[in-house]
Design a protein around this motif. Sequence first.
Motif, PDB file in Angstrom:
ATOM      1  N   VAL A   1       9.929   9.369  -8.681  1.00  0.00           N
ATOM      2  CA  VAL A   1       8.494   9.609  -8.506  1.00  0.00           C
ATOM      3  C   VAL A   1       7.965   8.857  -7.285  1.00  0.00           C
ATOM      4  O   VAL A   1       7.185   9.409  -6.497  1.00  0.00           O
ATOM      5  N   THR A   2       8.390   7.619  -7.101  1.00  0.00           N
ATOM      6  CA  THR A   2       7.933   6.832  -5.963  1.00  0.00           C
ATOM      7  C   THR A   2       8.385   7.463  -4.645  1.00  0.00           C
ATOM      8  O   THR A   2       7.609   7.563  -3.695  1.00  0.00           O
ATOM      9  N   THR A   3       9.627   7.899  -4.594  1.00  0.00           N
ATOM     10  CA  THR A   3      10.148   8.531  -3.382  1.00  0.00           C
ATOM     11  C   THR A   3       9.434   9.854  -3.125  1.00  0.00           C
ATOM     12  O   THR A   3       9.072  10.159  -1.978  1.00  0.00           O
ATOM     13  N   TYR A   4       9.200  10.624  -4.169  1.00  0.00           N
ATOM     14  CA  TYR A   4       8.454  11.881  -4.022  1.00  0.00           C
ATOM     15  C   TYR A   4       7.062  11.625  -3.464  1.00  0.00           C
ATOM     16  O   TYR A   4       6.625  12.301  -2.531  1.00  0.00           O
ATOM     17  N   THR A   5       6.372  10.633  -4.017  1.00  0.00           N
ATOM     18  CA  THR A   5       5.026  10.303  -3.547  1.00  0.00           C
ATOM     19  C   THR A   5       5.063   9.876  -2.078  1.00  0.00           C
ATOM     20  O   THR A   5       4.219  10.293  -1.285  1.00  0.00           O
ATOM     21  N   SER A   6       6.046   9.085  -1.717  1.00  0.00           N
ATOM     22  CA  SER A   6       6.193   8.633  -0.337  1.00  0.00           C
ATOM     23  C   SER A   6       6.439   9.819   0.594  1.00  0.00           C
ATOM     24  O   SER A   6       5.832   9.920   1.662  1.00  0.00           O
ATOM     25  N   TRP A   7       7.317  10.736   0.198  1.00  0.00           N
ATOM     26  CA  TRP A   7       7.594  11.919   1.009  1.00  0.00           C
ATOM     27  C   TRP A   7       6.344  12.768   1.153  1.00  0.00           C
ATOM     28  O   TRP A   7       6.038  13.271   2.223  1.00  0.00           O
ATOM     29  N   TRP A   8       5.633  12.954   0.051  1.00  0.00           N
ATOM     30  CA  TRP A   8       4.440  13.786   0.075  1.00  0.00           C
ATOM     31  C   TRP A   8       3.399  13.192   1.022  1.00  0.00           C
ATOM     32  O   TRP A   8       2.783  13.899   1.809  1.00  0.00           O
ATOM     33  N   ARG A   9       3.188  11.886   0.967  1.00  0.00           N
ATOM     34  CA  ARG A   9       2.219  11.239   1.846  1.00  0.00           C
ATOM     35  C   ARG A   9       2.633  11.375   3.303  1.00  0.00           C
ATOM     36  O   ARG A   9       1.805  11.641   4.167  1.00  0.00           O
ATOM     37  N   ARG A  10       3.910  11.165   3.600  1.00  0.00           N
ATOM     38  CA  ARG A  10       4.386  11.289   4.971  1.00  0.00           C
ATOM     39  C   ARG A  10       4.216  12.715   5.481  1.00  0.00           C
ATOM     40  O   ARG A  10       3.776  12.934   6.604  1.00  0.00           O
TER      41      ARG A  10
END
Length: 185
Positions: free
Chosen positions: A79-88
Amino acid sequence: MVDASVPSTGSYRRHVKLADRAIFQDFVVARSDRLLRTAYLLTRDWGVAEDLLQESLAKAWFAWPGIDEPEAYVRKVLVTTYTSWWRRRWRRELPSDDLPETVRHDPADDPAGDPAADGRADLWRAVGRLPARQRAVIVLRFYEDLPVSEVAGLLGCQEGTVKSQTAKALAKLRQDEAMVKELRR
């Protein structure tokens, strides 16, 4: 004098590494399918979901010896990696006149694929149209069946935020045209 029953430091580290590797491999074999479906429900793209899971498992491998709850840890990393990718991606996204390629495989089109196997294909398509944060809350709350407190911990927010995002997402799903048509049948 060296005691032959006590392994040298170097061989002991290699032995522990091999044991960790076997345990990690068993975990990956046992949980990858479910984690991949969760990643797909977050990303709505099988290729991106596979990349997301691969990166999450790679991050988990480096922390593996200190992990008490492996599935919860990997889910948190996912979830954290997904959120980071989405923000980027959101910061770099530019409008274009060209339409993107269509998705090649949607589990809603595959009767053997989960989560659509139980006839909820329209629901998962509607969930895919939700904003990323709301989609994450819905997937974790209702697909992964996690309590509000655990979802809040995974997303790094307050329980009230999870509840409000859930309410907003459910309201959007109730107003989604495909869902309204399905309910009228």
